[in-house]
Design a protein around this motif. Structure first.
Motif, PDB file in Angstrom:
ATOM      1  N   GLN A  69       0.819  -1.210   0.000  1.00  0.00           N
ATOM      2  CA  GLN A  69       0.000   0.000   0.000  1.00  0.00           C
ATOM      3  C   GLN A  69       0.858   1.268   0.000  1.00  0.00           C
TER       4      GLN A  69
ATOM      5  N   ARG B 277       1.960   1.946  -3.349  1.00  0.00           N
ATOM      6  CA  ARG B 277       0.857   2.415  -4.182  1.00  0.00           C
ATOM      7  C   ARG B 277       0.499   3.868  -3.877  1.00  0.00           C
ATOM      8  N   VAL B 278       0.482   4.236  -2.593  1.00  0.00           N
ATOM      9  CA  VAL B 278       0.023   5.569  -2.200  1.00  0.00           C
ATOM     10  C   VAL B 278       0.990   6.654  -2.650  1.00  0.00           C
TER      11      VAL B 278
ATOM     12  N   THR C  75       0.232   9.804  -5.675  1.00  0.00           N
ATOM     13  CA  THR C  75      -0.090  11.123  -5.134  1.00  0.00           C
ATOM     14  C   THR C  75       1.007  12.147  -5.378  1.00  0.00           C
TER      15      THR C  75
ATOM     16  N   LEU D  40      -4.469  13.663  -1.410  1.00  0.00           N
ATOM     17  CA  LEU D  40      -4.560  12.263  -0.982  1.00  0.00           C
ATOM     18  C   LEU D  40      -6.014  11.809  -0.896  1.00  0.00           C
TER      19      LEU D  40
ATOM     20  N   ILE E 147      -6.323   8.810  -3.430  1.00  0.00           N
ATOM     21  CA  ILE E 147      -6.229   7.527  -2.735  1.00  0.00           C
ATOM     22  C   ILE E 147      -7.492   7.230  -1.931  1.00  0.00           C
TER      23      ILE E 147
ATOM     24  N   ARG F 127      -3.761  -0.013   5.047  1.00  0.00           N
ATOM     25  CA  ARG F 127      -4.043   1.232   4.331  1.00  0.00           C
ATOM     26  C   ARG F 127      -3.900   2.454   5.246  1.00  0.00           C
TER      27      ARG F 127
ATOM     28  N   CYS G  51      -1.086   5.389   4.519  1.00  0.00           N
ATOM     29  CA  CYS G  51      -1.407   6.819   4.361  1.00  0.00           C
ATOM     30  C   CYS G  51      -0.726   7.659   5.431  1.00  0.00           C
TER      31      CYS G  51
ATOM     32  N   SER H   7       3.036   7.767   4.359  1.00  0.00           N
ATOM     33  CA  SER H   7       3.332   8.401   3.067  1.00  0.00           C
ATOM     34  C   SER H   7       3.066   9.899   3.075  1.00  0.00           C
TER      35      SER H   7
ATOM     36  N   GLY I 106      -3.383  11.841   7.356  1.00  0.00           N
ATOM     37  CA  GLY I 106      -3.342  10.587   6.607  1.00  0.00           C
ATOM     38  C   GLY I 106      -4.128   9.482   7.279  1.00  0.00           C
TER      39      GLY I 106
ATOM     40  N   ALA J 247      -7.615   7.813   5.721  1.00  0.00           N
ATOM     41  CA  ALA J 247      -7.666   6.383   5.437  1.00  0.00           C
ATOM     42  C   ALA J 247      -8.789   5.696   6.214  1.00  0.00           C
TER      43      ALA J 247
END
Length: 324
Positions: A96, A99-100, A104, A157, A161, A196, A200, A203, A258, A262
């Protein structure tokens, strides 16, 4: 002797009368107590019946119970991360995070650049009138570090996301994939939600620091090319006014933003109902949030993608074979 015997007889007769009176009054007190108990019981029954009719007919708003479920999910995530860290699925968490961040980063850098340019134009115009060009860098650095950069990255974000997480978990919910995980002995919170949330929360501070540097760099470039303010002046002013605590505040805000984004996205996704119609509502609402991220600075426009429902399939052109 006769006097003593008569006194004893009178005492016995008085005791007998008092005992009879007591025995006669006892049923009356019992009747009164029984009547009071029955009245209380009837009152309790009436109150229970009224509450059943009232609350049974009342359906809480969907937003209310989904918000309550999201709050409980947030508490569960905090408890498990603090008291049971071994249950965290680190493989999913790393996936994750990978991916995040990349999804972004581009939009965050683009948005931060143009926000930095806008603030530079305003500050340079006004501060040049009063001869305070040496303070431009410090004010820009404080504004970006304390307020603007965490908020900008959090909004990006949310659109990039948060909507993706809500749609993904909503699809898994309505297609019963979450129930299948439970049947297989895997906790959906440990496998789907916590990775997740951690991704978040980890990240977003990194994105905020990179976006802060990008915004300050765009401000330095514009101030030098348009207003003739030397880059060294802005850098020295920013170094003078900025403190390590400002960067710490930016990081703390980014972690909180974040995690909250999430959790809300996961909560909204896991409480989706209504099959494909519920999925469409999630995508539509998320695109509405993403639409607020449209960046329009002069000739640049970053349009928000819109959800297009699939075209209905027509079978009118098909013909059945006929017998010879």
């Amino acid at each position: 002797m006769t006097t003593d015997a008569s006194k004893l007889e009178r005492a016995r007769s008085d005791g007998a009368r008092r005992g009879a009176a007591t025995r006669a009054a006892a049923p009356r007190r019992a009747d009164v107590a029984g009547t009071a108990d029955s009245a209380v019981a009837r009152l309790e029954g009436a109150a229970r019946a009224w509450a059943t009719r009232t609350l049974g007919a009342w359906t809480p708003p969907k937003f209310l119970w989904r918000s309550a479920a999201t709050g409980l999910l947030f508490g569960s995530v905090l408890y498990r991360c603090a008291r049971q860290p071994r249950r965290v699925n680190w493989e999913q968490t790393l996936q994750q995070i990978a991916r995040v961040g990349p999804q972004t980063l581009g939009v965050s850098l683009l948005t931060s650049s143009f926000v930095g340019m806008v603030f530079t134009i305003q500050f340079c115009k006004e501060f040049a009138k009063v001869g305070l060009k040496n303070a431009i860098g410090g004010l820009l650095g404080l504004a970006f570090a304390r307020e603007l950069t965490p908020v900008i990255c959090a909004i990006v974000l949310t659109g990039r996301i948060g909507s993706s997480i809500a749609a993904e978990l909503g699809t898994m919910q309505v297609t019963e994939q979450v129930d299948q995980l439970t049947v297989l002995g895997t906790d959906p919170v440990d496998y789907l939600v916590i990775p997740r949330v951690i991704a978040c929360a980890v990240s977003l501070p990194i994105l905020s620091i990179i976006s802060f540097a990008q915004a300050l760099g765009a401000s330095i470039l514009l101030a030098d090319l348009r207003y003739g303010v030397s880059p060294n002046v802005i850098i020295d002013s920013a170094a003078k006014y900025l403190e390590p605590s400002d960067i710490g505040i930016m990081t703390a805000k980014s972690i909180a933003f974040g995690a909250v984004i999430a959790v809300i996205s996961c909560g909204w996704g896991t409480t989706t109902t209504g099959g494909a119609k519920g999925e469409y509502k999630i995508d539509y609402n998320d695109d509405a949030v993403r639409g607020m991220l449209t960046v329009d600075q002069g000739t640049l426009t970053y349009p928000a993608p819109s959800y297009q429902p699939p075209e209905p399939v027509s079978y009118t052109h098909l013909t059945l074979p006929t017998k010879a």
